[in-house]
Design a protein around this motif. Structure first.
Motif, PDB file in Angstrom:
ATOM      1  N   PHE A  84      -5.815  -5.372  -4.083  1.00 49.94           N
ATOM      2  CA  PHE A  84      -7.104  -4.940  -3.552  1.00 49.94           C
ATOM      3  C   PHE A  84      -7.443  -5.591  -2.211  1.00 49.94           C
ATOM      4  O   PHE A  84      -8.586  -5.540  -1.761  1.00 49.94           O
ATOM      5  CB  PHE A  84      -8.200  -5.195  -4.586  1.00 49.94           C
ATOM      6  N   VAL A  97      -5.390  -1.601   0.467  1.00 47.73           N
ATOM      7  CA  VAL A  97      -6.205  -0.443   0.088  1.00 47.73           C
ATOM      8  C   VAL A  97      -6.156   0.619   1.170  1.00 47.73           C
ATOM      9  O   VAL A  97      -6.007   1.814   0.881  1.00 47.73           O
ATOM     10  CB  VAL A  97      -7.657  -0.878  -0.198  1.00 47.73           C
ATOM     11  N   GLY A 102       0.816  -1.210   0.000  1.00 51.91           N
ATOM     12  CA  GLY A 102       0.000   0.000   0.000  1.00 51.91           C
ATOM     13  C   GLY A 102       0.849   1.260   0.000  1.00 51.91           C
ATOM     14  O   GLY A 102       0.566   2.223  -0.722  1.00 51.91           O
ATOM     15  N   THR A 137      -5.475   4.054  -4.387  1.00 49.88           N
ATOM     16  CA  THR A 137      -5.849   2.869  -5.160  1.00 49.88           C
ATOM     17  C   THR A 137      -6.533   3.281  -6.463  1.00 49.88           C
ATOM     18  O   THR A 137      -7.434   4.116  -6.465  1.00 49.88           O
ATOM     19  CB  THR A 137      -6.795   1.979  -4.342  1.00 49.88           C
ATOM     20  N   THR A 191      -2.923   2.674   1.139  1.00 51.33           N
ATOM     21  CA  THR A 191      -2.685   3.600   0.029  1.00 51.33           C
ATOM     22  C   THR A 191      -3.231   4.989   0.308  1.00 51.33           C
ATOM     23  O   THR A 191      -2.933   5.931  -0.442  1.00 51.33           O
ATOM     24  CB  THR A 191      -3.332   3.097  -1.270  1.00 51.33           C
TER      25      THR A 191
END
Length: 263
Positions: free
Chosen positions: A151, A156, A127, A163, A159
């Motif tokens: 994912f 996620v 991430g 994403t 990040t």
């Protein structure tokens, strides 16, 4: 506001597992900051918003407008905790469509830097790699076999809303690096092996791939050989090292910063 249906709740629970994310081509984004950033970016299609009925974020300024723009449903607190990935959920989930993978031919025609991951297994690391890559304007991500799912909910969350902002593709890294080399790309492998060059001596080519390796074992030796590949390391500023190595995502961030002034 409507209450979530049993069918929707079952779907959200299933999306905690990779095989269902891949089958449905859907994933979840959790938390106020991340959801707002994903909506603002506009690179990922948000299909639904789901709200913790106790926190009632949909009544707050800003979120009330979002709740009117997108399909929304409230969830009871216990069920909301079951489908989130944090100990203290922030009260909002976005259901998003998974963006398609980029074609290698399309990515290889770009100019700039592409990041390749070799068996990055920690979701937080991947991430952060994506977040840093987005900051430095990386053109794409080559996700080698053994790398955690892009994912995955923990990826996620790490990040911070990045994403979907960078083209990506899951690949056989050895074959893909050779393909890019044939197209004229330079490949830099971040590693602390005996024959590694200092990153300070490296000049970024107009098309450069930076490979970051597994957290425990570094870059796979099978990837080292190639006609346009260089093994590089981040030089230690002191004579005696206090730690053995840098965290994978931090090392990549430093490398991207170093190369960003050259491209």
């Amino acid at each position: 506001m409507d209450t979530i249906s049993n069918r929707q709740l079952t779907l959200l629970r299933k999306l905690q597992k990779k095989k269902y994310r891949e089958r449905e081509q859907l994933f979840l984004v959790e938390g106020e900051r991340a959801v707002e950033q994903v909506i603002q970016n506009g690179t990922v299609q948000v299909t639904h918003l789901f709200w913790d009925e106790n926190q009632q974020l949909w009544k707050r300024p800003g979120w009330s407008e979002r709740a009117g723009q997108l399909l929304s449903a409230k969830i009871d607190p216990q069920s909301f905790r079951e489908i989130t990935d944090t100990d203290n959920p922030q009260g909002i989930l976005a259901l998003c469509e998974m963006p398609p993978e980029v074609a290698l031919d399309e990515l290889s025609d770009k100019q700039g830097v592409v990041v390749a991951t070799d068996r990055i297994q920690d979701p937080g690391n991947l991430g952060t790699i994506l977040r840093s890559a987005a900051w430095f304007g990386v053109q794409g991500l080559l996700l080698g076999k053994g790398t955690v799912d892009l994912f995955n909910p923990k990826v996620v969350r790490s990040t911070a809303g990045a994403t979907g902002t960078i083209p990506f593709v899951n690949v056989n890294l050895e074959q893909t690096l050779s393909f890019f080399e044939e197209k004229g790309w330079q490949v830099l492998l971040l590693d602390t092996s005996e024959h590694a060059e200092s990153l300070r001596t490296v000049e970024a080519a107009p098309q450069t791939i930076v490979v970051i390796g597994n957290e425990a074992n570094g870059v796979d030796p099978s990837l080292m050989a190639g006609r346009n590949r260089r093994v590089v390391e981040i030089p230690h500023p002191q004579k005696e090292k206090q730690v053995e190595s840098l965290n994978a995502s931090i090392a990549l961030s430093i490398a991207l910063y170093a190369l960003s002034g050259q491209t």
